[in-house]
Motif scaffolding. Structure first.
Motif, short mmCIF file in Angstrom:
data_model
loop_
_atom_site.label_atom_id
_atom_site.label_comp_id
_atom_site.label_asym_id
_atom_site.label_seq_id
_atom_site.Cartn_x
_atom_site.Cartn_y
_atom_site.Cartn_z
N GLU A 161 24.83 11.62 -20.19
CA GLU A 161 25.37 12.59 -20.83
C GLU A 161 26.99 12.22 -20.56
OE1 GLU A 161 25.19 17.48 -20.59
OE2 GLU A 161 24.19 16.34 -19.09
N TYR A 162 27.71 12.26 -21.61
CA TYR A 162 29.24 12.24 -21.69
C TYR A 162 29.83 12.75 -22.76
CZ TYR A 162 28.27 8.54 -25.51
OH TYR A 162 27.99 8.18 -26.64
N PHE A 163 31.25 12.81 -22.92
CA PHE A 163 32.24 13.11 -23.90
C PHE A 163 33.35 12.57 -23.58
CE2 PHE A 163 33.17 16.94 -21.12
CZ PHE A 163 34.34 17.08 -21.42
N PHE A 164 34.23 12.45 -24.81
CA PHE A 164 35.49 11.98 -24.78
C PHE A 164 36.54 13.17 -25.17
CE2 PHE A 164 33.03 8.19 -25.25
CZ PHE A 164 33.74 7.23 -24.86
N ALA A 165 37.79 13.09 -24.32
CA ALA A 165 38.73 14.04 -24.71
C ALA A 165 39.93 13.46 -24.89
CB ALA A 165 38.71 15.07 -23.38
N ASP A 166 40.94 14.37 -25.29
CA ASP A 166 42.23 13.95 -25.59
C ASP A 166 42.99 13.30 -24.07
OD1 ASP A 166 42.79 13.97 -28.38
OD2 ASP A 166 42.23 16.26 -27.91
N GLU A 167 44.08 12.64 -24.08
CA GLU A 167 44.86 12.43 -22.93
C GLU A 167 45.15 13.47 -22.23
OE1 GLU A 167 48.73 9.73 -22.10
OE2 GLU A 167 48.43 10.25 -24.04
N LEU A 168 45.37 13.42 -21.02
CA LEU A 168 45.50 14.57 -19.88
C LEU A 168 47.10 15.16 -20.39
CD1 LEU A 168 43.64 13.30 -16.85
CD2 LEU A 168 43.00 15.48 -18.07
N GLU A 169 48.06 14.42 -20.31
CA GLU A 169 49.18 14.64 -20.55
C GLU A 169 49.65 15.51 -21.96
OE1 GLU A 169 52.02 11.50 -20.22
OE2 GLU A 169 51.57 11.20 -18.20
N GLU A 170 48.70 15.28 -23.02
CA GLU A 170 48.68 16.19 -24.21
C GLU A 170 47.91 17.33 -23.94
OE1 GLU A 170 47.47 15.43 -28.94
OE2 GLU A 170 48.20 13.91 -27.74
N LEU A 171 46.86 17.23 -23.10
CA LEU A 171 46.05 18.37 -23.18
C LEU A 171 46.95 19.38 -22.37
CD1 LEU A 171 42.79 16.97 -21.93
CD2 LEU A 171 43.08 18.67 -23.94
N GLU A 172 47.78 19.16 -21.39
CA GLU A 172 48.50 20.02 -20.73
C GLU A 172 49.52 20.85 -21.43
OE1 GLU A 172 50.46 18.92 -16.48
OE2 GLU A 172 50.35 17.13 -17.67
N LYS A 173 50.10 20.08 -22.67
CA LYS A 173 51.00 20.81 -23.37
C LYS A 173 50.22 21.46 -24.56
CE LYS A 173 53.80 16.59 -22.70
NZ LYS A 173 54.32 15.50 -23.17
N ASN A 174 49.05 21.11 -25.07
CA ASN A 174 48.55 21.61 -26.34
C ASN A 174 47.34 22.66 -25.96
OD1 ASN A 174 46.81 21.96 -28.64
ND2 ASN A 174 47.96 20.17 -29.33
N VAL A 175 47.86 24.18 -26.34
CA VAL A 175 46.73 25.09 -25.90
C VAL A 175 45.47 25.13 -26.76
CG1 VAL A 175 46.32 27.63 -25.97
CG2 VAL A 175 48.66 26.69 -25.21
N PRO A 176 45.52 24.67 -28.13
CA PRO A 176 44.21 24.58 -28.65
C PRO A 176 43.27 23.49 -28.28
CG PRO A 176 46.12 24.61 -30.29
CD PRO A 176 46.49 24.63 -28.96
N LEU A 177 44.08 22.43 -27.79
CA LEU A 177 43.16 21.30 -27.16
C LEU A 177 42.55 21.88 -26.00
CD1 LEU A 177 45.31 17.89 -27.84
CD2 LEU A 177 43.10 19.01 -29.13
N LYS A 178 43.28 22.52 -25.27
CA LYS A 178 42.87 23.13 -23.79
C LYS A 178 41.71 24.12 -24.17
CE LYS A 178 47.05 23.31 -21.16
NZ LYS A 178 48.01 24.43 -20.48
#
Length: 192
Positions: A161-178
């Motif tokens: 069971e797995y998934f891929f997500a955006d880079e952590l630094e981009e996630l920190e700045k982007n509310v829709p990605l969070k």
């Protein structure tokens, strides 16, 4: 001077230059000698080829090199492998990641946190070495694990069971990605 005298003289003169005996060989004998020389040369080439193969086997032992264990941070008690892009986490990004996991009731004791650099330096397959039950990969890394990727935030079940997500630094700045990450984590860890 007769022809035989000239011939004798030439032989006499040749002896001054040649120190070894000279033999006249008929064509049939010459062919057998050439065949023997060729067979000898082929045999030497075969021996040289076998020696080269043995040398190559010694230089590159059969099988893969001894596995270099995959270094990770955490205790991996819940068999959750977290891989992130880059060499290391900056303190703010690290705190952001740990905050995410606290929200789904996880801590470092539950996970194995692995950098892209650690994956590259290890010749061990992380799935074979650790046998994780779950995997989350943040960002894009240069590793065979990327072959598992279909699309970000899509939970897959095979081979684990797995998934891929955006880079952590981009996630920190982007509310829709969070928001996308949070929604996926709730389903992934069955959090309500």
């Amino acid at each position: 001077m007769t022809k035989s005298t000239a011939s004798e003289m030439n032989n006499h003169e040749l002896k001054l230059f040649l120190t070894e005996d000279i033999f006249v060989i008929k064509d049939e004998v010459r062919e057998k000698l050439a065949a023997a020389q060729l067979a000898s040369r082929l045999e030497l080439e075969q021996e040289a080829s076998e020696l080269l193969e043995e040398t190559m086997e010694v230089a590159q032992p059969s099988g893969s090199p001894d596995p270099e264990p995959l270094p990770y941070e955490g205790e991996f008690q819940k068999s959750i492998l977290i891989v992130y892009q880059g060499e290391e986490l900056h303190s703010g990004t690290r705190e952001f990641l740990l905050k995410i996991f606290r929200a789904v009731n996880l801590s470092l004791k539950d996970i194995a946190l692995v950098s892209e650099k650690s994956l590259k330096e290890s010749n061990e397959d992380p799935l074979a070495q650790l046998s994780p039950g779950k995997l989350i990969l943040f960002g894009t890394i240069h590793h065979p694990l990327m072959k598992l990727k279909k699309e970000n935030y899509r939970i897959m079940q095979d081979p684990l069971e797995y998934f891929f997500a955006d880079e952590l630094e981009e996630l920190e700045k982007n509310v829709p990605l969070k928001r996308k990450l949070w929604d996926t984590l709730q389903v992934f860890f069955n959090v309500k």
